[in-house]
Scaffold this active site. Structure first.
Site, short mmCIF file in Angstrom:
data_model
loop_
_atom_site.label_atom_id
_atom_site.label_comp_id
_atom_site.label_asym_id
_atom_site.label_seq_id
_atom_site.Cartn_x
_atom_site.Cartn_y
_atom_site.Cartn_z
N HIS A 275 33.91 43.10 33.27
CA HIS A 275 33.59 44.54 32.90
C HIS A 275 33.85 44.78 31.66
CE1 HIS A 275 35.72 45.00 37.36
NE2 HIS A 275 34.38 44.73 37.27
N HIS B 217 46.86 48.10 38.01
CA HIS B 217 46.37 48.95 37.48
C HIS B 217 45.36 49.85 37.99
CE1 HIS B 217 42.08 46.74 37.09
NE2 HIS B 217 42.77 46.07 37.78
N HIS C 292 45.20 36.12 39.28
CA HIS C 292 44.40 35.28 38.19
C HIS C 292 45.10 34.13 37.59
CE1 HIS C 292 41.05 37.93 38.90
NE2 HIS C 292 41.89 39.10 38.60
N ASP D 68 47.31 41.60 40.04
CA ASP D 68 46.45 41.13 38.53
C ASP D 68 47.83 40.95 37.81
OD1 ASP D 68 44.09 41.54 39.16
OD2 ASP D 68 44.19 43.63 38.84
N TYR E 104 44.71 39.40 28.50
CA TYR E 104 44.68 39.90 29.75
C TYR E 104 45.35 41.42 29.87
CZ TYR E 104 44.07 40.78 34.90
OH TYR E 104 43.69 41.36 36.23
N GLU F 228 40.67 46.08 44.39
CA GLU F 228 39.54 45.84 43.86
C GLU F 228 38.79 44.49 44.21
OE1 GLU F 228 40.23 45.66 39.28
OE2 GLU F 228 37.90 45.81 39.09
N HIS G 8 45.53 44.53 46.73
CA HIS G 8 44.91 45.24 45.66
C HIS G 8 43.31 45.20 46.15
CE1 HIS G 8 43.11 46.75 41.99
NE2 HIS G 8 43.18 45.58 41.24
N ASP H 45 37.44 41.85 43.43
CA ASP H 45 37.46 40.40 43.09
C ASP H 45 38.66 39.94 44.07
OD1 ASP H 45 39.41 42.10 41.56
OD2 ASP H 45 39.56 40.78 39.84
#
Ligand code: FEO
Length: 414
Positions: free
Chosen positions: A37, A158, A238, A177, A205, A93, A91, A95
């Site tokens: 992104h 986030h 991650h 994250d 990050y 998102e 989460h 990924d």
């Protein structure tokens, strides 16, 4: 237990890695990701998922959709994936949830759990029927078999749906994250990786993903500290699992979230015929003479996410752009848009640039810096090519910014 203790599965190159008594890492390594992104991920990334083996079998998070087979192969190196009873989605998102609908269809888990906002996000993203995902509350503890999972909502860290899951018996915090980094490695634990790489990638990050929510992170760290959890590992989604420098991982977040400003000045600029570059160099000399340290980031060779990382502890942002077609130079507009979205606090700054006839760029920079609540120390426009007098003005602008920076209280380490 050795970090190299891995389940074996001769039919697949993919293996699970044991994290604790009941937990295995079963994620995917994305060696080739170079852009997340708009954030340059020069070392690739991992999408971590964790399998918790007890009387019941629970999968915590999934992976990006194209990596589903890798996830299933790593799970299959330990157990038949069809035996999974529960999936917890920390989460939404993609990924981490990208292959969740396919796993639900294939594995038919008894329950899928997410935060209340996670239920909404997953249902809306994947057009699921409303009863596919079950909401769990902040502070709730579920007994799944003999193991206990406590949930901690981390709203806007986030995304609105974000949450942590804590496995009580093993003292493992699954932090989605948070505390993560984009770093593809064959090593799975923090103590197996060069600490300077860990710190740099974790900082990068934070600066590029989490900075807009810095004040919420400060509150979250206090909340987690107040719970008095035994933390044997932080299993982020991650990068490596923190099992050795857990205190350091938490402490660095405390420092970064506080946005302590140093006497470092970041000069970001682009140039058409070297005039704005000459201005930048003269401003840099003034900053150095005034006692600031300088990070010089010409945008023809610096990525926007490198700028964001340098800004995390900088005290000043000085932005230079030539005027092109009555406008900002495109690379400068790009980096300012990116930085504005990250909402850094407590900066001083200045705008500068050369021009031929219109000269609108400097005013446009100032408008954006003002919208970012940057305290403007000055601005400078130079027609065509700076002469000795103009370069002296640039030097003076650098000195003025340095004076403002060095007059501030020196931040103390917490
Ligand atoms: Fe790694 Fe917010 O997803």
């Amino acid at each position: 237990m050795s970090s190299m203790e891995k389940a074996t599965h001769l039919d697949s190159p993919y293996h699970a890695v044991r994290v604790s008594e009941h937990v295995y890492w079963v994620g995917a390594i994305d060696w080739s990701l170079r852009d997340f992104h708009g954030y340059a991920t020069q070392r690739g990334t991992t999408y971590n998922a964790f399998l918790v083996l007890g009387e019941k079998i629970t999968l915590i998070d999934t992976v990006k959709a194209p990596f589903k087979d890798e996830l299933l192969a790593r799970i299959a190196s330990v157990i038949d994936p069809a035996r999974i009873d529960y999936i917890i989605s920390n989460h939404a998102e993609m990924d981490h949830s990208g292959c969740l609908p396919a796993l639900i269809a294939e594995l038919k888990p008894e329950k899928v759990y997410a935060s209340p906002n996670g239920v909404k996000a997953l249902t809306e993203h994947f057009h699921l029927t409303p009863d596919t995902v079950t909401a769990i509350s902040d502070g709730e503890t579920l007994a799944l078999g003999e193991l206990h999972f406590t949930f901690l909502e981390t709203r806007m860290l986030h995304w609105p749906d974000s949450m942590f899951t804590y496995l009580v018996e093993d003292g493992v915090l699954f932090s989605n994250d948070a505390f993560g980094m984009h770093l593809a490695t064959t090593e799975r634990f923090d103590d197996e990786i060069d600490p300077s790489i860990l710190e740099y990638e974790a900082k990068t990050y934070f600066a590029n993903i989490l900075l807009p929510y810095a004040s919420l992170i400060t509150k979250l760290l206090a909340k987690v500290g107040g719970l008095g959890l035994t933390l044997n590992a932080i299993a982020t989604d991650h990068g490596p699992v923190w099992r050795s420098d857990i205190h350091g991982a938490l402490a660095r977040y405390g420092v970064w979230a506080a946005q302590q400003r140093s006497t470092k000045a970041v000069i970001v600029y682009d140039t058409m015929w070297e005039s704005t570059a000459k201005m930048a160099r003269a401003i840099s000399e003034g900053l150095l003479e005034g006692g600031a340290t300088v990070k010089f980031l010409p945008l023809n060779s610096s990525h926007r996410s490198d700028v964001a990382t340098e800004m995390l502890d900088a005290g000043a942002l000085l932005v230079g752009s030539p005027t092109m077609n009555n406008n900002l130079f495109p690379t400068v507009a790009d980096v300012l848009t990116y930085l504005k979205g990250l909402r850094p606090q407590g900066l001083v700054g200045a705008a500068f640039g050369s021009y031929g006839w219109g000269g609108e760029a400097v005013k446009q920079i100032e408008e954006i810096l003002s919208a970012m609540h940057v305290e403007l120390v000055g601005d400078l426009k130079v027609k065509y090519v700076p002469d000795a007098a103009a370069l002296a003005q640039c030097h003076a602008l650098g000195l003025a910014v340095a004076e403002r920076l060095t007059a501030r209280p020196v931040p103390t380490a917490s």
